[in-house]
Design an enzyme around this catalytic site. Structure first.
Site, PDB file in Angstrom:
ATOM      1  N   CYS A   2       0.922  -1.139   0.073  1.00 17.24           N
ATOM      2  CA  CYS A   2      -0.051  -0.022  -0.060  1.00 17.24           C
ATOM      3  C   CYS A   2       0.862   1.145  -0.116  1.00 17.24           C
ATOM      4  O   CYS A   2       1.957   1.320   0.254  1.00 17.24           O
ATOM      5  CB  CYS A   2      -0.922  -0.024   1.276  1.00 17.24           C
ATOM      6  SG  CYS A   2      -1.694  -1.393   1.620  1.00 17.24           S
TER       7      CYS A   2
HETATM    8  N1  GLN Z   1      -1.164  -6.122   5.010  1.00 19.23           N
HETATM    9  C1  GLN Z   1      -2.155  -4.896   4.748  1.00 19.23           C
HETATM   10  C2  GLN Z   1      -3.263  -5.346   4.142  1.00 19.23           C
HETATM   11  O1  GLN Z   1      -3.384  -6.203   3.648  1.00 19.23           O
HETATM   12  C3  GLN Z   1      -1.307  -3.733   4.043  1.00 19.23           C
HETATM   13  C4  GLN Z   1      -0.875  -4.155   2.785  1.00 19.23           C
HETATM   14  C5  GLN Z   1       0.046  -3.460   1.843  1.00 19.23           C
HETATM   15  O2  GLN Z   1       0.592  -2.455   2.540  1.00 19.23           O
HETATM   16  N2  GLN Z   1       0.208  -3.613   0.816  1.00 19.23           N
HETATM   17  O3  GLN Z   1      -4.259  -4.349   4.157  1.00 19.23           O
END
Ligand code: GLN
Length: 266
Positions: A2
């Site tokens: 993210c």
């Molecule tokens: N693991 C978290 C989620 O699935 C953050 C994902 C990310 O940073 N891509 O929301």
């Protein structure tokens, strides 16, 4: 992975000026991120923005009793024409926003999209960019330190929502926000080595952020505003990369009063 962003400033700016208008705005980072070192290619599993509304004329300047407003969707930001329009009209002095690439095995839902919000002390907003290795089994002992009701009311069955519950528990126990984030990072790295833990916490006046195995930058503006973002929003030379393994604390300044930004080793 993210991408996320937080901003505090002395004067209101539109959501669009941070989220959709810059050449590498969060909107662009949702379909063409520059640094996806943790895997994934786009951030299309939803998005969210929480913004503080204390500047509305009907509120006192310090009245945050309503807490921040929150807009989240489990669709890509670029598909939400109404949000893109709303962003041009809404102004705020402080926000936290994120676009999501769901970690494999974690649900795609609005409730799993950051920022997460609580109502304590006027309302805090939290985001996590990264992944907890071995989740959920690696976190069983840490989860066991939470009250059962905290587990029953997790925002979503994700690593990020569990981290937020752990942060909230530390805040409720009287830790200051920087200690709360640093403590959760230390405990999580001990339980789940190799985790990527870029955490972001805003309360409308202060931003606290960690950089643990993922990118983070910040920029201070001459008017006293501070923006913290996974990736710089444009090619302005004022963006400063935050070293890996750091804790950043930022408060807005004012015209002729520089913002207070500290970056220390975790
Ligand atoms: N693991 C978290 C989620 O699935 C953050 C994902 C990310 O940073 N891509 O929301």
């Amino acid at each position: 992975m993210c991408r996320h962003l937080a901003h505090v400033g002395p004067t209101p700016v539109t959501l669009a000026s941070l989220l959709t208008e810059p050449s590498h705005a969060l909107l662009v980072q949702s379909y063409a991120p520059a640094d996806m070192r943790g895997g994934g290619t786009v951030n299309a599993d939803g998005f969210g923005v929480g913004w503080y509304v204390s500047d509305l004329p009907s509120h006192g300047s310090k009245d945050r009793s309503r807490g921040p407003a929150l807009y989240r969707r489990d669709d890509p930001m670029w598909t939400d024409a109404s949000f893109l329009d709303l962003a041009r009209a809404v102004e705020t002095t402080a926000l936290v926003a994120a676009v999501r690439s769901a970690t494999v095995g974690m649900p795609v839902s609005t409730a799993a999209c950051a920022p997460f919000r609580d109502s304590a002390d006027g309302g805090r907003l939290f985001s996590h960019n990264g992944v907890v290795r071995g989740w959920p089994h690696s976190m069983a002992d840490l989860a066991g330190t939470l009250a059962p009701v905290d587990l029953l009311t997790l925002d979503a069955a994700t690593d990020s929502a569990l981290l937020w519950a752990l942060v909230r528990a530390r805040l409720a126990a009287g830790k200051d926000p920087a200690d709360a984030l640093a403590g959760v990072v230390a405990d999580t790295l001990a339980a789940a080595p190799g985790s990527r833990l870029n955490l972001l916490l805003g309360d409308g006046e202060q931003i606290v952020a960690t950089a643990v195995d993922h990118a983070l930058s910040y920029r201070v503006r001459p008017d006293g505003a501070v923006t913290v973002a996974s990736e710089p929003l444009d090619d302005d030379a004022a963006w400063v990369p935050v070293p890996d393994g750091s804790l950043l604390v930022a408060r807005a300044g004012a015209p002729h009063v520089p913002p207070a930004v500290t970056v220390t080793a975790l």
